[in-house]
Scaffold this motif. Structure first.
Motif, PDB file in Angstrom:
ATOM      1  N   GLY A  48       0.816  -1.211   0.000  1.00 23.78           N
ATOM      2  CA  GLY A  48       0.000   0.000   0.000  1.00 23.78           C
ATOM      3  C   GLY A  48       0.848   1.257   0.000  1.00 23.78           C
ATOM      4  N   LEU A  49       1.964   1.230   0.731  1.00 22.02           N
ATOM      5  CA  LEU A  49       2.873   2.373   0.735  1.00 22.02           C
ATOM      6  C   LEU A  49       3.564   2.541  -0.615  1.00 22.02           C
ATOM      7  N   ARG A  90       1.656   4.221  -3.461  1.00 19.13           N
ATOM      8  CA  ARG A  90       1.631   5.682  -3.479  1.00 19.13           C
ATOM      9  C   ARG A  90       2.816   6.248  -4.251  1.00 19.13           C
ATOM     10  N   GLU A  91       3.846   5.453  -4.443  1.00 24.07           N
ATOM     11  CA  GLU A  91       5.037   5.912  -5.155  1.00 24.07           C
ATOM     12  C   GLU A  91       5.089   5.376  -6.588  1.00 24.07           C
ATOM     13  N   LEU A  92       4.753   4.096  -6.746  1.00 22.30           N
ATOM     14  CA  LEU A  92       4.873   3.463  -8.059  1.00 22.30           C
ATOM     15  C   LEU A  92       3.556   3.373  -8.810  1.00 22.30           C
ATOM     16  N   GLY A  93       2.448   3.438  -8.085  1.00 21.77           N
ATOM     17  CA  GLY A  93       1.147   3.176  -8.685  1.00 21.77           C
ATOM     18  C   GLY A  93       0.651   1.813  -8.232  1.00 21.77           C
ATOM     19  N   SER A  94      -0.665   1.616  -8.248  1.00 21.13           N
ATOM     20  CA  SER A  94      -1.240   0.386  -7.712  1.00 21.13           C
ATOM     21  C   SER A  94      -0.883  -0.841  -8.534  1.00 21.13           C
ATOM     22  N   TRP A  95      -1.195  -0.805  -9.836  1.00 21.14           N
ATOM     23  CA  TRP A  95      -0.919  -1.990 -10.650  1.00 21.14           C
ATOM     24  C   TRP A  95       0.570  -2.158 -10.906  1.00 21.14           C
ATOM     25  N   GLN A  96       1.307  -1.052 -10.918  1.00 21.33           N
ATOM     26  CA  GLN A  96       2.757  -1.158 -11.104  1.00 21.33           C
ATOM     27  C   GLN A  96       3.417  -1.877  -9.930  1.00 21.33           C
ATOM     28  N   ALA A 146      -7.113  -3.122  -7.839  1.00 21.83           N
ATOM     29  CA  ALA A 146      -8.096  -2.404  -7.026  1.00 21.83           C
ATOM     30  C   ALA A 146      -7.666  -2.318  -5.570  1.00 21.83           C
ATOM     31  N   TRP A 147      -7.119  -3.404  -5.027  1.00 20.28           N
ATOM     32  CA  TRP A 147      -6.781  -3.444  -3.602  1.00 20.28           C
ATOM     33  C   TRP A 147      -5.677  -2.451  -3.259  1.00 20.28           C
ATOM     34  N   TYR A 148      -4.599  -2.451  -4.009  1.00 23.77           N
ATOM     35  CA  TYR A 148      -3.501  -1.531  -3.714  1.00 23.77           C
ATOM     36  C   TYR A 148      -3.892  -0.083  -4.016  1.00 23.77           C
ATOM     37  N   MET A 193      -5.008   3.769   5.163  1.00 22.01           N
ATOM     38  CA  MET A 193      -4.729   2.358   4.991  1.00 22.01           C
ATOM     39  C   MET A 193      -5.347   1.503   6.087  1.00 22.01           C
ATOM     40  N   ALA A 194      -5.263   1.943   7.326  1.00 22.87           N
ATOM     41  CA  ALA A 194      -5.798   1.138   8.425  1.00 22.87           C
ATOM     42  C   ALA A 194      -7.298   0.953   8.298  1.00 22.87           C
ATOM     43  N   GLN A 195      -7.992   1.979   7.805  1.00 19.87           N
ATOM     44  CA  GLN A 195      -9.430   1.869   7.637  1.00 19.87           C
ATOM     45  C   GLN A 195      -9.787   1.002   6.438  1.00 19.87           C
ATOM     46  N   VAL A 196      -9.119   1.214   5.315  1.00 15.86           N
ATOM     47  CA  VAL A 196      -9.408   0.432   4.122  1.00 15.86           C
ATOM     48  C   VAL A 196      -9.162  -1.056   4.387  1.00 15.86           C
TER      49      VAL A 196
END
Length: 316
Positions: free
Chosen positions: A183-184, A187-193, A243-245, A253-256
């Motif tokens: 998840g962290l 935020r830097e690379l993108g979700s699917w990346q 979708a998840w990332y 993040m803690a809530q999701v």
């Protein structure tokens, strides 16, 4: 007055996290089929082939997507963090759950997997500056307990620990670490990346395990079992993480992470439809309790220790 008004509205941060929650729910829905389809696939394929082979197929798709879109390679520091993600969600969780499903039904696996949201939230707190308030932890704890009770009603609960239960506990720990770090990185690379680079990184090891398994125990599965394997490779191992990332990256993040409290409900529902397991009123009531706990948990506010972190969080 306008500036003061904006300050007054700012504490309603959970409302801005709605996109993250919806993306997280989409990812959880994709993941909820994992245990039932794994249970189907192990009927004709070895657990080692399933756990490693699904990663090889997903890695091929990931490499193609990265090449077509001409993504820049991660930095050296990011590669080390991607190794943590790969170890948790590319290798650890698939392999451990595949072996566990040879001895435990899908509904029993949901008992332990129901602990994943609380484990993920704990890893997020250890890894980031997010500090959930007491209400969040209370609902998270009640939700985790409700998830365990709910799934226990289906097949008698954990009872005396079996080796399959130990594998499932290991899978929960591996996934929680991979989810938090992934998840962290999203935020830097993108979700699917993020998931794509993690798959590519783990591909050599997963390919070696797949070939070794195929040579030792040649696959002899039915068309239905191959279709279950295809879902595990394409959706559970690849598309679901898009979708998840993304949901974790948007956060908080803690809530999701608490959205996963509904995953045991979904998993046992699919197990009932696909594997013909019986679901009674106690199970239905338990499912409602799990969903309500998840709803309350995701609506509680996060306490940020430093206001300077707000602009960064709002950007995502």
């Amino acid at each position: 007055m306008k500036q003061q008004s904006s300050v007054i509205v700012r504490p309603r941060a959970p409302l801005s996290s709605s996109p993250g929650l919806w993306w997280g729910l989409l990812g959880v829905t994709a993941f909820s089929f994992t245990l039932p389809f794994t249970r189907i696939a192990v009927g004709g394929l070895s657990p080692l082939f399933i756990g490693s082979g699904r990663a090889v197929v997903a890695a091929a798709l990931a490499a193609l997507a990265l090449a077509v879109t001409r993504q820049h390679p991660p930095t050296s520091a990011q590669w080390w963090r991607l190794a943590i993600v790969a170890g948790g969600v590319v290798a650890g969780f698939p392999l451990l759950t595949s072996f566990a499903m040879t001895a435990a039904p899908a509904s029993h696996g949901a008992v332990v997997i129901g602990l994943l949201p609380a484990a993920t939230a704990a890893m997020v707190v250890l890894r980031t500056r997010e500090r959930p308030g007491r209400a969040f932890w209370w609902f998270a704890a009640v939700g985790a307990a409700a998830a365990v009770v709910f799934a226990s009603l289906q097949n008698g609960g954990l009872g005396e620990l079996h080796w399959a239960d130990l594998l499932l506990f290991g899978a929960v720990l591996a996934a929680a670490i991979g989810y938090a770090e992934g998840g962290l990185l999203a935020r830097e690379l993108g979700s699917w990346q993020t998931v794509s680079w993690a798959l590519v990184l783990a591909a050599p090891l997963m390919l070696a395990l797949t070939l070794g398994s195929a040579l030792t125990h040649p696959p002899s599965a039915s068309p239905v079992q191959w279709l279950a394997f295809a879902y595990l490779a394409v959706v559970s191992m690849f598309l679901g993480f898009f979708a998840w990332y993304r949901g974790l990256a948007i956060g908080p993040m803690a809530q999701v992470s608490q959205i996963q409290l509904v995953q045991p409900v979904m998993s046992i529902a699919w197990a009932a439809l696909l594997l013909h397991e019986q679901i009674g009123w106690p199970t239905a009531l338990g499912g409602i309790a799990v969903i309500l706990c998840a709803a309350f948990a995701v609506r509680t506010r996060l306490i940020h220790p430093r206001p300077t972190t707000h602009p960064l969080n709002e950007e995502f």
